[in-house]
Scaffold this motif. Structure first.
Motif, PDB file in Angstrom:
ATOM      1  N   ASP A 159       0.780  -1.309  -0.054  1.00 35.95           N
ATOM      2  CA  ASP A 159      -0.014   0.043   0.036  1.00 35.95           C
ATOM      3  C   ASP A 159       0.650   1.291   0.109  1.00 35.95           C
ATOM      4  OD1 ASP A 159       0.955  -0.174   2.539  1.00 35.95           O
ATOM      5  OD2 ASP A 159      -0.863   0.563   3.405  1.00 35.95           O
ATOM      6  N   LEU A 160       2.046   1.129  -0.409  1.00 33.88           N
ATOM      7  CA  LEU A 160       2.999   2.465  -0.757  1.00 33.88           C
ATOM      8  C   LEU A 160       2.452   3.309  -2.024  1.00 33.88           C
ATOM      9  CD1 LEU A 160       4.534   0.431   1.112  1.00 33.88           C
ATOM     10  CD2 LEU A 160       6.523   1.788   0.427  1.00 33.88           C
ATOM     11  N   ASN A 161       1.421   4.094  -1.528  1.00 37.38           N
ATOM     12  CA  ASN A 161       0.880   4.864  -2.684  1.00 37.38           C
ATOM     13  C   ASN A 161       1.168   6.359  -2.280  1.00 37.38           C
ATOM     14  OD1 ASN A 161      -0.535   2.710  -4.025  1.00 37.38           O
ATOM     15  ND2 ASN A 161      -1.895   2.606  -2.181  1.00 37.38           N
ATOM     16  N   LYS A 162       1.621   6.683  -1.419  1.00 39.92           N
ATOM     17  CA  LYS A 162       1.854   8.392  -1.353  1.00 39.92           C
ATOM     18  C   LYS A 162       3.487   8.687  -1.476  1.00 39.92           C
ATOM     19  CE  LYS A 162      -2.479   8.993   0.116  1.00 39.92           C
ATOM     20  NZ  LYS A 162      -2.908   7.599  -0.052  1.00 39.92           N
ATOM     21  N   VAL A 163       3.492   9.574  -2.531  1.00 41.10           N
ATOM     22  CA  VAL A 163       4.738  10.068  -2.792  1.00 41.10           C
ATOM     23  C   VAL A 163       5.195  11.477  -2.339  1.00 41.10           C
ATOM     24  CG1 VAL A 163       6.777  10.325  -4.623  1.00 41.10           C
ATOM     25  CG2 VAL A 163       4.917   8.364  -4.839  1.00 41.10           C
ATOM     26  N   PHE A 164       6.514  11.547  -1.445  1.00 39.39           N
ATOM     27  CA  PHE A 164       6.760  12.820  -1.043  1.00 39.39           C
ATOM     28  C   PHE A 164       8.067  13.310  -1.819  1.00 39.39           C
ATOM     29  CE2 PHE A 164       8.619  16.023   1.367  1.00 39.39           C
ATOM     30  CZ  PHE A 164       7.718  16.772   2.015  1.00 39.39           C
ATOM     31  N   PHE A 165       8.209  13.958  -2.620  1.00 37.82           N
ATOM     32  CA  PHE A 165       9.309  14.227  -3.522  1.00 37.82           C
ATOM     33  C   PHE A 165      10.375  15.171  -2.530  1.00 37.82           C
ATOM     34  CE2 PHE A 165       6.491  13.434  -7.302  1.00 37.82           C
ATOM     35  CZ  PHE A 165       7.230  12.475  -7.742  1.00 37.82           C
ATOM     36  N   THR A 166      11.698  14.703  -3.078  1.00 41.86           N
ATOM     37  CA  THR A 166      12.695  15.700  -2.474  1.00 41.86           C
ATOM     38  C   THR A 166      13.616  15.970  -3.846  1.00 41.86           C
ATOM     39  OG1 THR A 166      14.133  14.001  -2.174  1.00 41.86           O
ATOM     40  CG2 THR A 166      12.492  14.320  -0.419  1.00 41.86           C
ATOM     41  N   THR A 167      14.614  16.505  -3.546  1.00 44.44           N
ATOM     42  CA  THR A 167      15.729  16.657  -4.579  1.00 44.44           C
ATOM     43  C   THR A 167      16.931  15.809  -4.682  1.00 44.44           C
ATOM     44  OG1 THR A 167      16.989  18.467  -3.645  1.00 44.44           O
ATOM     45  CG2 THR A 167      15.088  19.210  -4.837  1.00 44.44           C
ATOM     46  N   GLY A 168      17.078  14.763  -3.680  1.00 42.54           N
ATOM     47  CA  GLY A 168      18.013  14.053  -3.590  1.00 42.54           C
ATOM     48  C   GLY A 168      17.745  12.738  -2.569  1.00 42.54           C
ATOM     49  N   GLY A 169      18.738  11.814  -2.482  1.00 42.58           N
ATOM     50  CA  GLY A 169      18.727  10.756  -1.531  1.00 42.58           C
ATOM     51  C   GLY A 169      18.847  11.249  -0.184  1.00 42.58           C
ATOM     52  N   GLY A 170      19.740  12.315   0.388  1.00 42.96           N
ATOM     53  CA  GLY A 170      19.888  12.426   1.608  1.00 42.96           C
ATOM     54  C   GLY A 170      18.754  13.034   2.097  1.00 42.96           C
ATOM     55  N   GLU A 171      17.971  14.026   1.397  1.00 41.46           N
ATOM     56  CA  GLU A 171      17.071  14.713   1.681  1.00 41.46           C
ATOM     57  C   GLU A 171      15.569  13.597   1.890  1.00 41.46           C
ATOM     58  OE1 GLU A 171      16.079  17.461  -1.366  1.00 41.46           O
ATOM     59  OE2 GLU A 171      17.753  19.037  -0.554  1.00 41.46           O
ATOM     60  N   ALA A 172      15.724  12.593   1.235  1.00 41.25           N
ATOM     61  CA  ALA A 172      14.469  11.421   1.251  1.00 41.25           C
ATOM     62  C   ALA A 172      14.749  10.866   2.424  1.00 41.25           C
ATOM     63  CB  ALA A 172      14.758  10.448   0.007  1.00 41.25           C
ATOM     64  N   VAL A 173      16.098  10.445   2.990  1.00 41.89           N
ATOM     65  CA  VAL A 173      16.208   9.725   4.393  1.00 41.89           C
ATOM     66  C   VAL A 173      15.747  10.842   5.297  1.00 41.89           C
ATOM     67  CG1 VAL A 173      18.029   8.825   5.774  1.00 41.89           C
ATOM     68  CG2 VAL A 173      17.904   8.206   3.203  1.00 41.89           C
ATOM     69  N   GLU A 174      16.054  12.003   5.301  1.00 44.95           N
ATOM     70  CA  GLU A 174      15.683  12.969   6.221  1.00 44.95           C
ATOM     71  C   GLU A 174      14.257  13.066   6.360  1.00 44.95           C
ATOM     72  OE1 GLU A 174      17.631  16.111   8.703  1.00 44.95           O
ATOM     73  OE2 GLU A 174      18.394  14.348   7.609  1.00 44.95           O
ATOM     74  N   THR A 175      13.722  12.974   5.053  1.00 44.57           N
ATOM     75  CA  THR A 175      12.158  12.958   5.387  1.00 44.57           C
ATOM     76  C   THR A 175      11.449  11.904   5.827  1.00 44.57           C
ATOM     77  OG1 THR A 175      12.206  14.561   3.234  1.00 44.57           O
ATOM     78  CG2 THR A 175      10.109  12.891   3.655  1.00 44.57           C
ATOM     79  N   ALA A 176      12.109  10.812   5.657  1.00 44.23           N
ATOM     80  CA  ALA A 176      11.585   9.518   6.494  1.00 44.23           C
ATOM     81  C   ALA A 176      11.630   9.628   7.749  1.00 44.23           C
ATOM     82  CB  ALA A 176      12.272   8.063   5.654  1.00 44.23           C
ATOM     83  N   TRP A 177      12.870  10.151   8.440  1.00 42.00           N
ATOM     84  CA  TRP A 177      13.028  10.107   9.998  1.00 42.00           C
ATOM     85  C   TRP A 177      12.014  11.150  10.455  1.00 42.00           C
ATOM     86  CZ3 TRP A 177      18.091  10.997  12.722  1.00 42.00           C
ATOM     87  CH2 TRP A 177      17.804  10.491  14.155  1.00 42.00           C
ATOM     88  N   LYS A 178      11.926  12.304   9.894  1.00 42.49           N
ATOM     89  CA  LYS A 178      10.976  13.481  10.347  1.00 42.49           C
ATOM     90  C   LYS A 178       9.276  12.804  10.248  1.00 42.49           C
ATOM     91  CE  LYS A 178      11.658  17.714   9.234  1.00 42.49           C
ATOM     92  NZ  LYS A 178      12.068  19.097   8.655  1.00 42.49           N
ATOM     93  N   LEU A 179       9.192  12.253   9.235  1.00 42.24           N
ATOM     94  CA  LEU A 179       7.825  11.700   9.072  1.00 42.24           C
ATOM     95  C   LEU A 179       7.651  10.515  10.272  1.00 42.24           C
ATOM     96  CD1 LEU A 179       5.345  11.695   7.340  1.00 42.24           C
ATOM     97  CD2 LEU A 179       6.323  10.186   5.680  1.00 42.24           C
ATOM     98  N   ALA A 180       8.723   9.555  10.404  1.00 37.44           N
ATOM     99  CA  ALA A 180       8.224   8.672  11.285  1.00 37.44           C
ATOM    100  C   ALA A 180       8.087   9.247  12.625  1.00 37.44           C
ATOM    101  CB  ALA A 180       9.703   7.657  11.300  1.00 37.44           C
ATOM    102  N   LYS A 181       8.868  10.166  12.916  1.00 41.57           N
ATOM    103  CA  LYS A 181       8.739  10.877  14.390  1.00 41.57           C
ATOM    104  C   LYS A 181       7.398  11.383  14.424  1.00 41.57           C
ATOM    105  CE  LYS A 181      13.571  12.318  15.264  1.00 41.57           C
ATOM    106  NZ  LYS A 181      14.092  13.425  15.471  1.00 41.57           N
TER     107      LYS A 181
END
Length: 456
Positions: free
Chosen positions: A107-129
């Motif tokens: 069910d991975l249906n939502k996409v949060f765009f960034t400009t690179g990989g490090g930003e994507a990982v940063e996004t994942a941690w903030k989102l998890a919190k």
């Protein structure tokens, strides 16, 4: 300072601060300058050809010189060069998000765009919190990752990274990042002769860490399907299935960091499919556009996204250039190429041949291990095969950096010789590579590694 004949080289030293680069190395030496790419080859400013054995930086998956992608960028820039996705949409971001959701498992249906990989990982941690706060678990903030793993340079992603030398200059970093053993079975302290048992043991270290820290404090586990730093550690059989069980047991989110491994590097669009597990989030970037324009993303499950779609809840996070119209358009065209040319299947059909070709190097006394998956392999170098004795710090400096890196390049192979963990040479050519290129890579490696052995 010695004068240089080439204007680009002089100007590069004077003005271009190169990333992860010891700048003093070029005080009296020319800066390698790449001016053109075609297929699996790159060319320097003197016209010399090199094999791109690293796809730029695990990026140019569809190969260099794809005019179709350049033309797509040109057309999109004429139509809509930029508009943010802060409360607005534009067609290409919508279409690419839908495309990624289609490829993603479960069910991975939502996409949060960034400009690179490090930003994507940063996004994942903030989102998890924030997810845990919105669902009543206010004390869950920690993240568990693996030793030696690299997850990016932003402060949060760097905290998740398991390479102390990369973090030391910037500490103190974000609190709450914990580390567990990685899946390098070549140097396993236990079960080194039993991949299944080793996989169970390595996964169980995650459970032990969650219990030790307190399950009510752990927000997420972040893992690469094949760990890059240290030299391409694939997961043992059953590893990710056990990790998924552990995360579910303790209410911890599982993040598959696929910044390198997604988009065909392992022969599937998303690497979690290769190893048959469904994470709660996927972080990705690099190969999404084959490097023709920068973009990254965090692909999120409906379950994790659900509380953010209620009432006044807002994920207060974003990037100016996230989901950029030109990059999104290029991403769509790049994925069209993947499907039209069957690049994923090409990798699956040829990964065995690539491994077998590199595995021939085991007859050299300096080669201890060859490992990886898809078109993503690491060759670990040793001083003694029987004992697996590694290089000293002095030998790393003299042989790996002082000779090997430069000699591989001088002999026409651009790849990575690194010591993040133990000394390794990494190969990740464009996904269009074939047996002729594999043989050419092996031939260059054989000659250079044989000479490197004489310098130990």
């Amino acid at each position: 300072m010695t004068a240089r004949n080439d204007d680009h080289s002089q100007s590069a030293y004077d003005h271009l601060w190169m990333h992860f680069t010891r700048m003093s190395s070029y005080e009296d030496a020319p800066v390698p300058t790449i001016v053109r790419g075609e297929g699996t080859s790159i060319y320097d400013d003197r016209g010399k050809r090199y094999i791109d054995g690293l796809s730029g930086l695990f990026v140019v998956n569809a190969g260099h010189g794809r005019h179709e992608l350049a033309e797509t960028a040109y057309k999109q820039a004429q139509e809509l060069a930029f508009f943010p996705i802060w409360g607005y949409a534009h067609p290409k971001a919508v279409e690419l998000a839908e495309r990624l959701a289609h490829y993603a498992p479960g069910d991975l249906n939502k996409v949060f765009f960034t400009t690179g990989g490090g930003e994507a990982v940063e996004t994942a941690w903030k989102l998890a919190k924030q997810y845990h706060k919105l669902t009543g678990n206010h004390t869950k903030y920690k993240v568990i990752s693996r030793a030696v793993a690299y997850h990016g340079t932003p402060q949060g992603a760097l905290s998740i990274t398991g390479l102390p030398a990369l973090k030391a200059p910037f500490e103190p970093l974000v609190p709450g990042a914990r580390k567990v053993p990685n899946t390098n079975i070549y140097r396993a302290s236990i079960h080194g002769d039993d991949p299944v048992a080793f996989g169970r043991w390595a996964a169980d270290q995650i459970e032990q860490e969650i219990v030790f820290e307190g399950p009510d404090t752990v927000a997420a586990v972040v893992l690469e399907p094949v760990q890059n730093a240290g030299g391409c550690f694939p997961p043992p059989p059953g590893y990710f299935q056990r990790v998924r069980e552990i995360c579910d047991k303790y209410g911890v989110l599982l993040v598959s960091d696929e910044v390198i491994c997604a988009f065909g590097r392992l022969g599937t669009m998303f690497a979690c499919d290769k190893f048959d597990f469904v994470p709660d989030m996927i972080t990705c970037a690099k190969g999404m556009t084959s490097g023709y324009s920068p973009i990254g993303a965090c692909v999120v499950s409906d379950r994790v996204a659900e509380p953010f779609y209620r009432g006044k809840n807002t994920f207060l996070h974003g990037y100016t250039f996230g989901g950029h119209p030109v990059s999104a358009a290029v991403g769509l065209a790049n994925l069209d190429i993947f499907e039209r040319e069957g690049l994923n299947q090409h990798v699956l059909d040829n990964e065995g041949a690539f491994f077998a070709t590199l595995d021939r190097l085991r007859d050299l006394p300096i080669v201890g291990d060859v490992r990886g998956n898809g078109f993503f392999y690491g060759i670990e170098l040793v001083k003694d095969k029987a004992t697996k004795e590694t290089f000293t710090d002095e030998e790393v400096e003299r042989v790996l950096y002082g000779f090997l890196s430069k000699s591989l390049y001088d002999n026409g192979l651009y790849c990575r010789a690194d010591d993040r963990g133990d000394p390794v040479v990494q190969l990740a050519p464009p996904l269009i590579a074939d047996q002729a290129l594999f043989d050419e890579i092996e031939g260059i490696l054989r000659g250079v590694l044989s000479e490197a052995w004489t310098k130990l």
